[in-house]
Design a protein around this motif. Structure first.
Motif, PDB file in Angstrom:
ATOM      1  N   LEU A  35      -9.609  -8.573  -8.574  1.00 42.59           N
ATOM      2  CA  LEU A  35     -10.333  -8.813  -7.324  1.00 42.59           C
ATOM      3  C   LEU A  35      -9.753  -8.089  -6.124  1.00 42.59           C
ATOM      4  CD1 LEU A  35     -11.007 -12.643  -7.643  1.00 42.59           C
ATOM      5  CD2 LEU A  35     -12.605 -10.759  -8.027  1.00 42.59           C
ATOM      6  N   ALA A  36      -8.531  -7.582  -6.221  1.00 42.38           N
ATOM      7  CA  ALA A  36      -7.870  -6.980  -5.059  1.00 42.38           C
ATOM      8  C   ALA A  36      -8.704  -5.870  -4.431  1.00 42.38           C
ATOM      9  CB  ALA A  36      -6.487  -6.459  -5.439  1.00 42.38           C
ATOM     10  N   SER A  37      -9.148  -4.925  -5.228  1.00 44.37           N
ATOM     11  CA  SER A  37      -9.923  -3.799  -4.697  1.00 44.37           C
ATOM     12  C   SER A  37     -11.248  -4.250  -4.116  1.00 44.37           C
ATOM     13  CB  SER A  37     -10.160  -2.756  -5.787  1.00 44.37           C
ATOM     14  OG  SER A  37      -8.935  -2.224  -6.215  1.00 44.37           O
ATOM     15  N   LEU A  38     -11.927  -5.140  -4.801  1.00 43.78           N
ATOM     16  CA  LEU A  38     -13.215  -5.631  -4.318  1.00 43.78           C
ATOM     17  C   LEU A  38     -13.041  -6.388  -3.008  1.00 43.78           C
ATOM     18  CD1 LEU A  38     -16.232  -6.105  -4.608  1.00 43.78           C
ATOM     19  CD2 LEU A  38     -15.699  -8.128  -5.986  1.00 43.78           C
ATOM     20  N   HIS A  39     -12.051  -7.269  -2.934  1.00 45.02           N
ATOM     21  CA  HIS A  39     -11.812  -8.013  -1.691  1.00 45.02           C
ATOM     22  C   HIS A  39     -11.495  -7.070  -0.538  1.00 45.02           C
ATOM     23  CE1 HIS A  39     -10.883 -12.192  -3.550  1.00 45.02           C
ATOM     24  NE2 HIS A  39     -12.158 -11.987  -3.384  1.00 45.02           N
ATOM     25  N   PHE A  40     -10.689  -6.058  -0.804  1.00 47.40           N
ATOM     26  CA  PHE A  40     -10.353  -5.104   0.253  1.00 47.40           C
ATOM     27  C   PHE A  40     -11.605  -4.398   0.744  1.00 47.40           C
ATOM     28  CE2 PHE A  40      -9.357  -0.745   1.562  1.00 47.40           C
ATOM     29  CZ  PHE A  40      -8.525  -1.013   2.642  1.00 47.40           C
ATOM     30  N   ILE A  56     -12.929   7.270   4.011  1.00 46.16           N
ATOM     31  CA  ILE A  56     -13.136   7.094   2.571  1.00 46.16           C
ATOM     32  C   ILE A  56     -12.294   5.921   2.095  1.00 46.16           C
ATOM     33  CG2 ILE A  56     -12.928   8.143   0.294  1.00 46.16           C
ATOM     34  CD1 ILE A  56     -13.187  10.869   1.676  1.00 46.16           C
ATOM     35  N   PRO A  57     -12.937   4.782   1.780  1.00 47.86           N
ATOM     36  CA  PRO A  57     -12.184   3.672   1.197  1.00 47.86           C
ATOM     37  C   PRO A  57     -11.971   3.928  -0.289  1.00 47.86           C
ATOM     38  CG  PRO A  57     -14.460   3.037   1.565  1.00 47.86           C
ATOM     39  CD  PRO A  57     -14.315   4.443   2.050  1.00 47.86           C
ATOM     40  N   PHE A  58     -10.811   3.570  -0.789  1.00 50.76           N
ATOM     41  CA  PHE A  58     -10.517   3.727  -2.203  1.00 50.76           C
ATOM     42  C   PHE A  58      -9.586   2.612  -2.622  1.00 50.76           C
ATOM     43  CE2 PHE A  58      -7.847   5.263  -5.673  1.00 50.76           C
ATOM     44  CZ  PHE A  58      -8.824   5.539  -6.607  1.00 50.76           C
ATOM     45  N   ALA A  59     -10.039   1.801  -3.554  1.00 53.07           N
ATOM     46  CA  ALA A  59      -9.259   0.665  -4.042  1.00 53.07           C
ATOM     47  C   ALA A  59      -8.774  -0.152  -2.854  1.00 53.07           C
ATOM     48  CB  ALA A  59      -8.126   1.138  -4.932  1.00 53.07           C
ATOM     49  N   ASP A  60      -7.461  -0.221  -2.625  1.00 53.35           N
ATOM     50  CA  ASP A  60      -6.938  -1.010  -1.501  1.00 53.35           C
ATOM     51  C   ASP A  60      -6.374  -0.102  -0.414  1.00 53.35           C
ATOM     52  OD1 ASP A  60      -4.746  -0.060  -2.822  1.00 53.35           O
ATOM     53  OD2 ASP A  60      -3.654  -1.947  -2.814  1.00 53.35           O
ATOM     54  N   ASP A  61      -7.025   1.033  -0.218  1.00 54.21           N
ATOM     55  CA  ASP A  61      -6.545   2.040   0.707  1.00 54.21           C
ATOM     56  C   ASP A  61      -7.749   2.717   1.354  1.00 54.21           C
ATOM     57  OD1 ASP A  61      -4.797   3.699   2.012  1.00 54.21           O
ATOM     58  OD2 ASP A  61      -3.938   4.575   0.210  1.00 54.21           O
ATOM     59  N   CYS A  62      -7.525   3.502   2.371  1.00 53.37           N
ATOM     60  CA  CYS A  62      -8.592   4.329   2.927  1.00 53.37           C
ATOM     61  C   CYS A  62      -7.982   5.524   3.648  1.00 53.37           C
ATOM     62  CB  CYS A  62      -9.519   3.544   3.836  1.00 53.37           C
ATOM     63  SG  CYS A  62      -8.769   2.959   5.342  1.00 53.37           S
ATOM     64  N   GLY A  92      -6.334  -8.829  11.881  1.00 56.44           N
ATOM     65  CA  GLY A  92      -5.051  -9.286  11.348  1.00 56.44           C
ATOM     66  C   GLY A  92      -4.505  -8.453  10.211  1.00 56.44           C
ATOM     67  N   MET A  93      -4.759  -7.161  10.253  1.00 59.35           N
ATOM     68  CA  MET A  93      -4.247  -6.276   9.207  1.00 59.35           C
ATOM     69  C   MET A  93      -3.151  -5.390   9.781  1.00 59.35           C
ATOM     70  SD  MET A  93      -7.657  -5.250   7.107  1.00 59.35           S
ATOM     71  CE  MET A  93      -6.764  -4.752   5.651  1.00 59.35           C
ATOM     72  N   LYS A  94      -2.535  -4.588   8.920  1.00 54.91           N
ATOM     73  CA  LYS A  94      -1.502  -3.646   9.342  1.00 54.91           C
ATOM     74  C   LYS A  94      -1.857  -2.269   8.806  1.00 54.91           C
ATOM     75  CE  LYS A  94       2.219  -6.978   9.513  1.00 54.91           C
ATOM     76  NZ  LYS A  94       3.534  -7.367   9.029  1.00 54.91           N
ATOM     77  N   ILE A  95      -1.461  -1.244   9.551  1.00 60.85           N
ATOM     78  CA  ILE A  95      -1.669   0.136   9.118  1.00 60.85           C
ATOM     79  C   ILE A  95      -0.336   0.702   8.672  1.00 60.85           C
ATOM     80  CG2 ILE A  95      -2.198   2.481   9.873  1.00 60.85           C
ATOM     81  CD1 ILE A  95      -4.235   1.355  11.766  1.00 60.85           C
ATOM     82  N   TYR A  96      -0.346   1.324   7.521  1.00 65.58           N
ATOM     83  CA  TYR A  96       0.803   2.063   7.029  1.00 65.58           C
ATOM     84  C   TYR A  96       0.379   3.518   6.940  1.00 65.58           C
ATOM     85  CZ  TYR A  96       2.522  -2.543   5.966  1.00 65.58           C
ATOM     86  OH  TYR A  96       2.937  -3.845   6.085  1.00 65.58           O
ATOM     87  N   LYS A  99       2.064   6.405   2.915  1.00 72.07           N
ATOM     88  CA  LYS A  99       2.397   5.560   1.775  1.00 72.07           C
ATOM     89  C   LYS A  99       3.877   5.681   1.484  1.00 72.07           C
ATOM     90  CE  LYS A  99      -1.297   4.019  -0.594  1.00 72.07           C
ATOM     91  NZ  LYS A  99      -1.557   3.094  -1.601  1.00 72.07           N
ATOM     92  N   LEU A 100       4.522   4.548   1.273  1.00 70.22           N
ATOM     93  CA  LEU A 100       5.935   4.551   0.913  1.00 70.22           C
ATOM     94  C   LEU A 100       6.058   4.900  -0.567  1.00 70.22           C
ATOM     95  CD1 LEU A 100       7.019   1.307   2.764  1.00 70.22           C
ATOM     96  CD2 LEU A 100       7.230   3.661   3.549  1.00 70.22           C
TER      97      LEU A 100
END
Length: 102
Positions: A35-40, A56-62, A92-96, A99-100
């Motif tokens: 569900l992680a990718s869908l929820h994101f 471009i959103p992709f999985a849990d990233d964009c 209430g999100m954070k931007i990285y 990618k680490l």
């Protein structure tokens, strides 16, 4: 969103060899879950409506980008980044920005 999925879960992280304190997770979806990718994607779906640049959103990233051909393009991208920053705070999100890598 996803609070029921995370009841009783904790997380911790390491930097180098130092393990940091475990904390209780209060929101989100466990990484790697189906569900992680869908929820994101559902959660960030409205970003496309407020950003003029390509996103471009992709999985849990964009990724957000714009072809820069003149000063006006730079200003538009900067405006979109400001708008995205405001959206992040409101939601209430954070931007990285990078990618680490391990």
């Amino acid at each position: 969103m996803g609070k029921g999925i995370l009841l009783g879960r904790t997380q911790s992280f390491t930097v180098g060899r130092q393990l940091f304190k475990e904390v209780t997770v209060i929101s989100g979806v466990p990484q790697g879950s189906v569900l992680a990718s869908l929820h994101f994607l559902v959660y960030v779906n409205d970003i496309c409506n407020i950003i003029a640049s390509t996103i471009i959103p992709f999985a849990d990233d964009c990724i957000i980008y714009r072809k820069i051909t003149n000063k006006n393009d730079i200003e538009k991208l900067e405006k979109d980044l400001d708008t995205l920053g405001e959206w992040v705070v409101e939601n209430g999100m954070k931007i990285y920005p990078v990618k680490l890598r391990q």
